[in-house]
Design a protein around this motif. Structure first.
Motif, short mmCIF file in Angstrom:
data_model
loop_
_atom_site.label_atom_id
_atom_site.label_comp_id
_atom_site.label_asym_id
_atom_site.label_seq_id
_atom_site.Cartn_x
_atom_site.Cartn_y
_atom_site.Cartn_z
N ARG A 75 0.76 -1.65 -0.02
CA ARG A 75 0.13 -0.42 -0.27
C ARG A 75 0.90 1.32 -0.09
O ARG A 75 0.23 2.34 -0.18
CB ARG A 75 -0.76 0.11 1.03
N GLU A 76 2.06 1.30 0.71
CA GLU A 76 2.78 2.45 0.82
C GLU A 76 3.91 2.45 -0.14
O GLU A 76 3.70 3.86 -0.37
CB GLU A 76 3.79 2.18 1.52
N LYS A 77 3.85 1.56 -1.35
CA LYS A 77 4.34 2.23 -2.85
C LYS A 77 3.16 2.18 -3.47
O LYS A 77 3.26 2.17 -4.61
CB LYS A 77 5.01 0.26 -3.25
N GLU A 78 2.17 2.15 -3.64
CA GLU A 78 1.01 2.35 -4.63
C GLU A 78 1.28 1.03 -5.23
O GLU A 78 0.32 2.01 -7.04
CB GLU A 78 0.68 3.92 -4.79
N ILE A 79 0.91 -0.12 -5.29
CA ILE A 79 0.82 -0.41 -6.29
C ILE A 79 -0.10 -1.12 -6.64
O ILE A 79 -0.62 -1.09 -7.96
CB ILE A 79 0.96 -2.23 -6.03
N TRP A 80 -1.80 -0.60 -6.27
CA TRP A 80 -2.99 -0.36 -6.82
C TRP A 80 -2.79 0.68 -7.76
O TRP A 80 -3.42 0.85 -8.93
CB TRP A 80 -4.01 -0.83 -5.42
N LYS A 81 -2.44 1.84 -7.48
CA LYS A 81 -2.40 3.13 -8.26
C LYS A 81 -2.32 2.79 -9.61
O LYS A 81 -1.86 2.91 -10.03
CB LYS A 81 -2.28 4.00 -7.30
N THR A 82 -0.32 2.40 -8.89
CA THR A 82 -0.19 2.49 -10.56
C THR A 82 -0.82 1.27 -11.58
O THR A 82 -0.34 1.24 -12.78
CB THR A 82 2.25 1.45 -10.33
N ILE A 83 -0.44 -0.11 -11.04
CA ILE A 83 -1.55 -0.53 -11.93
C ILE A 83 -2.64 -0.11 -12.75
O ILE A 83 -3.31 -0.67 -13.70
CB ILE A 83 -2.11 -2.20 -11.13
N GLU A 84 -3.98 0.67 -11.67
CA GLU A 84 -4.72 1.00 -12.16
C GLU A 84 -4.47 2.40 -13.11
O GLU A 84 -4.83 2.15 -14.29
CB GLU A 84 -5.38 1.74 -11.12
N GLY A 85 -3.33 3.03 -13.37
CA GLY A 85 -3.15 3.90 -14.00
C GLY A 85 -2.58 3.27 -15.45
O GLY A 85 -2.73 3.23 -16.01
N SER A 132 4.98 -8.78 -4.51
CA SER A 132 5.31 -8.46 -3.37
C SER A 132 5.16 -6.76 -3.34
O SER A 132 4.92 -6.18 -4.40
CB SER A 132 6.73 -9.57 -3.24
N ALA A 133 6.03 -6.58 -2.36
CA ALA A 133 6.81 -4.42 -2.86
C ALA A 133 7.65 -4.42 -3.13
O ALA A 133 7.40 -3.32 -2.87
CB ALA A 133 6.30 -4.14 -0.78
#
Length: 280
Positions: A75-85, A132-133
């Motif tokens: 969550r800190e690495k904003e993985i969901w946001k990166t994937i979304e973009g 993973s992160a």
């Protein structure tokens, strides 16, 4: 739709596990993950779907304590946001379908020996990513592109993951890695693309693969794709052949747009690939 906020699902799962203080957390994982995604697998039970996800990389119920830290890092690495973009970019560029993307922590993703592990699963109506992160931004983009490319090609070609022939599976994997290569560079391609050079793989193609291209036996087909870690056929044989098959076709045809590959039939790619036929 797009990227589902599965981080909230997992947070709720972990909170429930904390309250239970029990050694058996399978029911919680089934309820929080297995049941919601089972809608994409109408012929399977939630239990079967959860097992399928675990086989592809989803963390095991007994790992929940260690997954807590991994989830926080993701969550800190904003993985969901990166994937979304990146999904929105690919969908526009490829004129692809709107589908849900599910991101989950991968099993043992908290282990430094395993934390670079990543895997994905694509069906016609959804993509599942197990991460993973520690992945770089381009690593995240590359695995999404690989899996979403499967969805786009299956949609365009009218393919069904339950009814794939072996030749269709090979071309799916090969075209997906061609997309990764062209969009992000060779360094972000799957490791199996380089385990054998093209000329090294050709004998295995003729010995093991060329005679079974019409096979619909999923279990046998996947054994050929993965190969044998300790013998013959060699490890990653089918995947490596898939890459060389499509790469040789693209080299011959000089295709410039990845979208073009969505519309080229499996039969044409195999017929025209210099990996299969000698150069004229």
């Amino acid at each position: 739709m797009s990227v589902i906020q599965t981080d909230k699902w997992i947070k709720e799962l972990l909170e429930e596990c904390e309250e239970k203080r029990s050694s058996d957390f399978y029911d919680s994982q089934l309820k929080k993950i297995g049941e919601p995604i089972s809608k994409h697998f109408p012929s399977s039970t939630p239990e079967e779907v959860l097992y399928h996800m675990q086989q592809n990389g989803l963390f095991q119920p007994g790992e929940w304590r260690k997954i807590k830290t991994l989830l926080e890092s993701m969550r800190e690495k904003e993985i969901w946001k990166t994937i979304e973009g990146e999904f929105l970019k690919l969908k526009k560029q490829w004129k692809g379908p709107e589908i849900p993307i599910y991101v989950f922590p991968i099993t043992r993703g908290y282990d430094k020996r395993q934390e670079k592990n990543r895997n994905g699963l694509a069906i016609k109506g959804a993509v599942f990513l197990f991460l993973s992160a520690t992945h770089s931004e381009n690593e995240l983009k590359a695995i999404l592109a690989h899996e979403y490319h499967h969805v786009c090609r299956m949609t365009t070609q009218g393919l069904s993951e339950e009814d794939l022939r072996f030749d269709e599976l090979l071309v799916l994997e090969g075209t997906a890695e061609q997309a990764v290569k062209r969009m992000y560079g060779e360094e972000f391609m799957a490791p199996w693309t380089s385990v054998f050079k093209e000329n090294e793989m050709k004998p295995y193609w003729h010995k093991y693969l060329s005679q079974v291209l019409d096979s619909k036996d999923h279990e046998k087909n996947m054994k050929l794709m993965y190969g044998n870690k300790f013998g013959r056929p060699p490890k990653w044989m089918g995947y490596n052949a898939a890459y060389h098959l499509v790469n040789a076709f693209c080299r011959k045809k000089g295709l410039r747009k990845m979208e073009d590959l969505f519309y080229v039939s499996t039969e044409e790619i195999i017929r025209e690939s210099t990996f299969v036929t000698p150069r004229s």
